[in-house]
Motif scaffolding. Structure first.
Motif, PDB file in Angstrom:
ATOM      1  N   GLY A  37       0.818  -1.212   0.000  1.00  6.22           N
ATOM      2  CA  GLY A  37       0.000   0.000   0.000  1.00  6.22           C
ATOM      3  C   GLY A  37       0.849   1.258   0.000  1.00  6.22           C
ATOM      4  O   GLY A  37       0.560   2.214  -0.726  1.00  6.22           O
ATOM      5  N   GLN A  38       1.915   1.276   0.788  1.00  6.29           N
ATOM      6  CA  GLN A  38       2.812   2.429   0.816  1.00  6.29           C
ATOM      7  C   GLN A  38       3.524   2.599  -0.523  1.00  6.29           C
ATOM      8  O   GLN A  38       3.703   3.723  -1.001  1.00  6.29           O
ATOM      9  CB  GLN A  38       3.831   2.285   1.945  1.00  6.29           C
ATOM     10  N   SER A  39       3.903   1.504  -1.126  1.00  7.55           N
ATOM     11  CA  SER A  39       4.569   1.576  -2.428  1.00  7.55           C
ATOM     12  C   SER A  39       3.639   2.154  -3.488  1.00  7.55           C
ATOM     13  O   SER A  39       4.052   2.983  -4.305  1.00  7.55           O
ATOM     14  CB  SER A  39       5.037   0.195  -2.865  1.00  7.55           C
ATOM     15  N   ILE A  40       2.393   1.734  -3.477  1.00  6.07           N
ATOM     16  CA  ILE A  40       1.418   2.261  -4.436  1.00  6.07           C
ATOM     17  C   ILE A  40       1.193   3.746  -4.199  1.00  6.07           C
ATOM     18  O   ILE A  40       1.105   4.538  -5.142  1.00  6.07           O
ATOM     19  CB  ILE A  40       0.102   1.465  -4.357  1.00  6.07           C
ATOM     20  N   LYS A  41       1.110   4.144  -2.930  1.00  5.82           N
ATOM     21  CA  LYS A  41       0.907   5.552  -2.590  1.00  5.82           C
ATOM     22  C   LYS A  41       2.075   6.401  -3.095  1.00  5.82           C
ATOM     23  O   LYS A  41       1.886   7.467  -3.694  1.00  5.82           O
ATOM     24  CB  LYS A  41       0.765   5.695  -1.075  1.00  5.82           C
ATOM     25  N   ILE A  42       3.300   5.948  -2.886  1.00  9.09           N
ATOM     26  CA  ILE A  42       4.484   6.665  -3.344  1.00  9.09           C
ATOM     27  C   ILE A  42       4.512   6.730  -4.871  1.00  9.09           C
ATOM     28  O   ILE A  42       4.820   7.773  -5.460  1.00  9.09           O
ATOM     29  CB  ILE A  42       5.765   6.005  -2.795  1.00  9.09           C
ATOM     30  N   PHE A  43       4.171   5.628  -5.527  1.00 10.08           N
ATOM     31  CA  PHE A  43       4.156   5.590  -6.986  1.00 10.08           C
ATOM     32  C   PHE A  43       3.162   6.604  -7.545  1.00 10.08           C
ATOM     33  O   PHE A  43       3.476   7.348  -8.482  1.00 10.08           O
ATOM     34  CB  PHE A  43       3.798   4.178  -7.469  1.00 10.08           C
TER      35      PHE A  43
END
Length: 87
Positions: A37-43
């Protein structure tokens, strides 16, 4: 005949593997989901930043070319030059 005779078929082994995965993987799944979820948010944030940079560059380029005009030379060829060159 398998190693355990007819006690375990393919479906039985599949169910056992799934149960083991759920029991031992259950502690790791929330951590994995949070990281994903954090990776998607950063992306998504980076994609918005890139789009804003592209828009800003396009606007700057457009502003740089606003003081240009088309000038017809005596030999009837058209060239573009800065209006400030005429002054």
């Amino acid at each position: 005949m398998g190693i355990f005779g007819n006690a375990f078929t393919g479906w039985h082994l599949l169910v056992i593997v799934l149960v083991v995965l759920v029991l031992f993987g259950a502690t790791k799944l929330p951590v994995f989901a949070k990281g994903l979820g954090q990776s998607i948010k950063i992306f998504r944030k980076e994609m918005v930043d890139v789009q804003e940079d592209i828009k800003g560059d396009r606007d700057k380029r457009s502003a740089d070319h606003q003081d240009r005009e088309t000038v017809t030379l005596p030999d009837t060829t058209s060239q573009t030059r800065r209006a400030s060159e005429d002054r």
